[in-house]
Design a protein around this motif. Structure first.
Motif, mmCIF file in Angstrom:
data_model
loop_
_atom_site.group_PDB
_atom_site.id
_atom_site.type_symbol
_atom_site.label_atom_id
_atom_site.label_comp_id
_atom_site.label_asym_id
_atom_site.label_seq_id
_atom_site.Cartn_x
_atom_site.Cartn_y
_atom_site.Cartn_z
ATOM 1 N N GLU A 61 0.979 -1.131 -0.555
ATOM 2 C CA GLU A 61 -0.236 -0.146 0.034
ATOM 3 C C GLU A 61 0.843 1.325 0.137
ATOM 4 N N GLU A 62 1.093 2.104 -0.615
ATOM 5 C CA GLU A 62 1.570 3.561 -1.022
ATOM 6 C C GLU A 62 0.654 4.188 0.763
ATOM 7 N N VAL A 63 2.254 4.913 0.707
ATOM 8 C CA VAL A 63 1.806 5.806 1.461
ATOM 9 C C VAL A 63 1.626 7.032 1.527
ATOM 10 N N GLU A 64 0.513 8.158 1.473
ATOM 11 C CA GLU A 64 1.019 9.643 0.491
ATOM 12 C C GLU A 64 1.442 10.821 1.963
ATOM 13 N N ASP A 65 0.974 10.553 3.182
ATOM 14 C CA ASP A 65 1.903 11.240 3.619
ATOM 15 C C ASP A 65 3.267 10.905 4.044
ATOM 16 N N ILE A 66 3.677 11.469 5.411
ATOM 17 C CA ILE A 66 5.007 11.435 6.127
ATOM 18 C C ILE A 66 4.750 10.852 7.695
ATOM 19 N N PRO A 67 4.922 9.416 8.259
ATOM 20 C CA PRO A 67 4.506 9.346 9.099
ATOM 21 C C PRO A 67 5.617 9.549 10.009
ATOM 22 N N GLU A 68 5.352 9.328 10.976
ATOM 23 C CA GLU A 68 6.147 9.602 12.766
ATOM 24 C C GLU A 68 6.609 8.761 12.823
ATOM 25 N N ALA A 69 8.491 8.334 13.108
ATOM 26 C CA ALA A 69 8.845 7.388 12.494
ATOM 27 C C ALA A 69 8.802 6.206 13.255
ATOM 28 N N ARG A 70 7.977 5.626 14.766
ATOM 29 C CA ARG A 70 7.165 4.419 14.991
ATOM 30 C C ARG A 70 6.185 4.240 13.579
#
Length: 124
Positions: A61-70
């Motif tokens: 699955e593509e991730v559109e945003d920039i998640p937190e490190a964890r």
């Protein structure tokens, strides 16, 4: 691309550790893509060579945003686990076709993704 994206954009207290680990992972993945493409060509087929083609073939699955490190670690863990699942499915096809070279390549990839998923899970 997911691992490369996270390498570029990770922040936080684990920045250096994750930045370097993600670099190791995407470097290994780039080598794997080359080996897989060469196997596809050896079998007489055209290897996919565009991001559009990769996206169409991918089960990640593509991730559109920039998640937190964890969350990056959690997402990558799930992605590697998904690749392991795909390897198990494709391995049966190669074995049924008596294609030992492809089966070996798939098996080797599965070991790497299983270990990577384990290492990522250990960070959570």
């Amino acid at each position: 691309m997911q691992t490369h994206n996270f390498h570029w954009n990770v922040t936080g207290p684990q920045f250096r550790e994750l930045h370097l680990m993600f670099e190791e992972h995407y470097t290994e993945l780039a080598t794997a893509v080359d080996e897989i493409a060469e196997r596809i060509r050896t079998l007489g087929f055209t290897a996919p060579g565009t991001y559009k083609a990769f996206a169409k073939l991918s089960s990640i699955e593509e991730v559109e945003d920039i998640p937190e490190a964890r969350s990056m670690v959690e997402i990558l863990t799930k992605s590697h686990e998904r690749v392991v699942t795909t390897c198990r499915e494709v391995l049966k096809t190669a074995q049924n076709a008596d294609d030992e070279s492809s089966a070996s390549l798939i098996s080797d990839r599965m070991v790497i993704h299983e270990k990577t998923a384990w290492m990522l899970r250990s960070m959570l």
